[in-house]
Design a protein around this motif. Structure first.
Motif, mmCIF file in Angstrom:
data_model
loop_
_atom_site.group_PDB
_atom_site.id
_atom_site.type_symbol
_atom_site.label_atom_id
_atom_site.label_comp_id
_atom_site.label_asym_id
_atom_site.label_seq_id
_atom_site.Cartn_x
_atom_site.Cartn_y
_atom_site.Cartn_z
ATOM 1 N N ARG A 26 24.064 19.746 23.665
ATOM 2 C CA ARG A 26 24.597 18.681 24.503
ATOM 3 C C ARG A 26 26.100 18.605 24.281
ATOM 4 O O ARG A 26 26.556 18.441 23.147
ATOM 5 N N ILE A 27 26.854 18.704 25.331
ATOM 6 C CA ILE A 27 28.303 18.629 25.257
ATOM 7 C C ILE A 27 28.729 17.320 25.912
ATOM 8 O O ILE A 27 28.486 17.116 27.101
ATOM 9 N N ASP A 28 29.328 16.447 25.131
ATOM 10 C CA ASP A 28 29.723 15.160 25.691
ATOM 11 C C ASP A 28 31.081 15.258 26.384
ATOM 12 O O ASP A 28 31.841 16.210 26.200
ATOM 13 N N ASP A 29 31.366 14.258 27.196
ATOM 14 C CA ASP A 29 32.601 14.251 27.984
ATOM 15 C C ASP A 29 33.844 14.222 27.100
ATOM 16 O O ASP A 29 34.875 14.797 27.446
ATOM 17 N N GLU A 30 33.750 13.566 25.953
ATOM 18 C CA GLU A 30 34.889 13.475 25.036
ATOM 19 C C GLU A 30 35.281 14.862 24.512
ATOM 20 O O GLU A 30 36.465 15.187 24.427
ATOM 21 N N ALA A 31 34.286 15.687 24.176
ATOM 22 C CA ALA A 31 34.572 17.046 23.695
ATOM 23 C C ALA A 31 35.237 17.872 24.784
ATOM 24 O O ALA A 31 36.174 18.636 24.514
ATOM 25 N N VAL A 32 34.777 17.717 26.016
ATOM 26 C CA VAL A 32 35.376 18.449 27.144
ATOM 27 C C VAL A 32 36.819 17.998 27.345
ATOM 28 O O VAL A 32 37.721 18.816 27.517
ATOM 29 N N ARG A 33 37.042 16.685 27.287
ATOM 30 C CA ARG A 33 38.393 16.157 27.485
ATOM 31 C C ARG A 33 39.344 16.663 26.403
ATOM 32 O O ARG A 33 40.457 17.097 26.692
ATOM 33 N N LYS A 34 38.899 16.642 25.142
ATOM 34 C CA LYS A 34 39.752 17.116 24.048
ATOM 35 C C LYS A 34 40.090 18.596 24.205
ATOM 36 O O LYS A 34 41.228 19.014 23.993
ATOM 37 N N GLU A 35 39.107 19.380 24.577
ATOM 38 C CA GLU A 35 39.336 20.820 24.769
ATOM 39 C C GLU A 35 40.309 21.052 25.917
ATOM 40 O O GLU A 35 41.206 21.893 25.836
ATOM 41 N N TRP A 36 40.142 20.300 27.007
ATOM 42 C CA TRP A 36 41.025 20.462 28.158
ATOM 43 C C TRP A 36 42.459 20.073 27.795
ATOM 44 O O TRP A 36 43.408 20.766 28.166
ATOM 45 N N GLU A 37 42.616 18.990 27.055
ATOM 46 C CA GLU A 37 43.953 18.567 26.664
ATOM 47 C C GLU A 37 44.629 19.603 25.778
ATOM 48 O O GLU A 37 45.847 19.771 25.838
ATOM 49 N N ALA A 38 43.851 20.296 24.969
ATOM 50 C CA ALA A 38 44.414 21.320 24.089
ATOM 51 C C ALA A 38 44.861 22.563 24.851
ATOM 52 O O ALA A 38 45.768 23.266 24.404
ATOM 53 N N GLU A 39 44.259 22.813 25.999
ATOM 54 C CA GLU A 39 44.576 24.051 26.726
ATOM 55 C C GLU A 39 45.193 23.830 28.100
ATOM 56 O O GLU A 39 45.523 24.799 28.776
ATOM 57 N N ARG A 40 45.355 22.596 28.519
ATOM 58 C CA ARG A 40 45.821 22.344 29.895
ATOM 59 C C ARG A 40 47.231 22.864 30.125
ATOM 60 O O ARG A 40 48.079 22.833 29.232
ATOM 61 N N PRO A 41 47.455 23.320 31.351
ATOM 62 C CA PRO A 41 48.799 23.789 31.702
ATOM 63 C C PRO A 41 49.774 22.609 31.758
ATOM 64 O O PRO A 41 49.386 21.486 32.065
ATOM 65 N N GLU A 42 51.011 22.883 31.467
ATOM 66 C CA GLU A 42 52.022 21.827 31.508
ATOM 67 C C GLU A 42 52.187 21.309 32.932
ATOM 68 O O GLU A 42 52.201 22.069 33.891
ATOM 69 N N GLY A 43 52.288 20.020 33.050
ATOM 70 C CA GLY A 43 52.496 19.403 34.352
ATOM 71 C C GLY A 43 51.212 19.078 35.084
ATOM 72 O O GLY A 43 51.245 18.457 36.140
ATOM 73 N N VAL A 44 50.066 19.465 34.549
ATOM 74 C CA VAL A 44 48.785 19.165 35.186
ATOM 75 C C VAL A 44 48.207 17.930 34.518
ATOM 76 O O VAL A 44 47.981 17.909 33.310
ATOM 77 N N ALA A 45 47.968 16.889 35.308
ATOM 78 C CA ALA A 45 47.520 15.619 34.743
ATOM 79 C C ALA A 45 46.029 15.368 34.926
ATOM 80 O O ALA A 45 45.454 14.537 34.239
ATOM 81 N N ASP B 108 37.561 23.445 36.054
ATOM 82 C CA ASP B 108 37.959 23.449 34.646
ATOM 83 C C ASP B 108 36.891 22.787 33.781
ATOM 84 O O ASP B 108 36.539 23.287 32.716
ATOM 85 N N GLU B 109 36.390 21.655 34.238
ATOM 86 C CA GLU B 109 35.365 20.941 33.470
ATOM 87 C C GLU B 109 34.114 21.798 33.300
ATOM 88 O O GLU B 109 33.568 21.905 32.206
ATOM 89 N N THR B 110 33.677 22.441 34.367
ATOM 90 C CA THR B 110 32.489 23.292 34.301
ATOM 91 C C THR B 110 32.709 24.461 33.351
ATOM 92 O O THR B 110 31.852 24.770 32.519
ATOM 93 N N ARG B 111 33.863 25.101 33.447
ATOM 94 C CA ARG B 111 34.184 26.248 32.595
ATOM 95 C C ARG B 111 34.234 25.846 31.128
ATOM 96 O O ARG B 111 33.645 26.507 30.268
ATOM 97 N N ILE B 112 34.886 24.738 30.836
ATOM 98 C CA ILE B 112 35.009 24.272 29.448
ATOM 99 C C ILE B 112 33.647 23.856 28.909
ATOM 100 O O ILE B 112 33.277 24.204 27.786
ATOM 101 N N ARG B 113 32.882 23.111 29.700
ATOM 102 C CA ARG B 113 31.566 22.653 29.264
ATOM 103 C C ARG B 113 30.656 23.848 28.961
ATOM 104 O O ARG B 113 29.945 23.874 27.959
ATOM 105 N N GLN B 114 30.709 24.873 29.809
ATOM 106 C CA GLN B 114 29.891 26.061 29.600
ATOM 107 C C GLN B 114 30.320 26.805 28.331
ATOM 108 O O GLN B 114 29.483 27.228 27.541
ATOM 109 N N ARG B 115 31.622 26.942 28.128
ATOM 110 C CA ARG B 115 32.118 27.627 26.937
ATOM 111 C C ARG B 115 31.724 26.878 25.664
ATOM 112 O O ARG B 115 31.267 27.480 24.689
#
Length: 78
Positions: free
Chosen positions: A19-38, A44-51
């Protein structure tokens, strides 16, 4: 066919435990997000959740294999 049977068993045994919770997905996205993307896209969510799910499943399988090996009584006859 054998490999497919093993994969089905692993999915049956461990799939419901992953089970992957939304908080884990958000933290992972923040660590890898491109600059300027808010905002995280749905792709992205699907890819991160699957990984993250694959990583967690791999960890569960590795722990299971370690447990099996620790309990095995292997003897060599010369």
């Amino acid at each position: 066919r054998r490999q497919a049977a093993i994969l089905r068993y692993i999915e049956f045994r461990f799939g419901a435990q992953v089970r992957i919770d939304d908080e884990a997905v958000r933290k992972e996205w923040e660590a890898e997000r491109p600059e300027g993307v808010a905002v995280m896209s749905a792709e992205d969510e699907t890819r991160i959740r699957q990984r993250l799910a694959e990583q967690e499943l791999d960890e569960k399988i590795e722990a299971w294999v370690r447990e099996l090996r620790a309990g095995a009584d292997v003897r060599y006859n010369p």
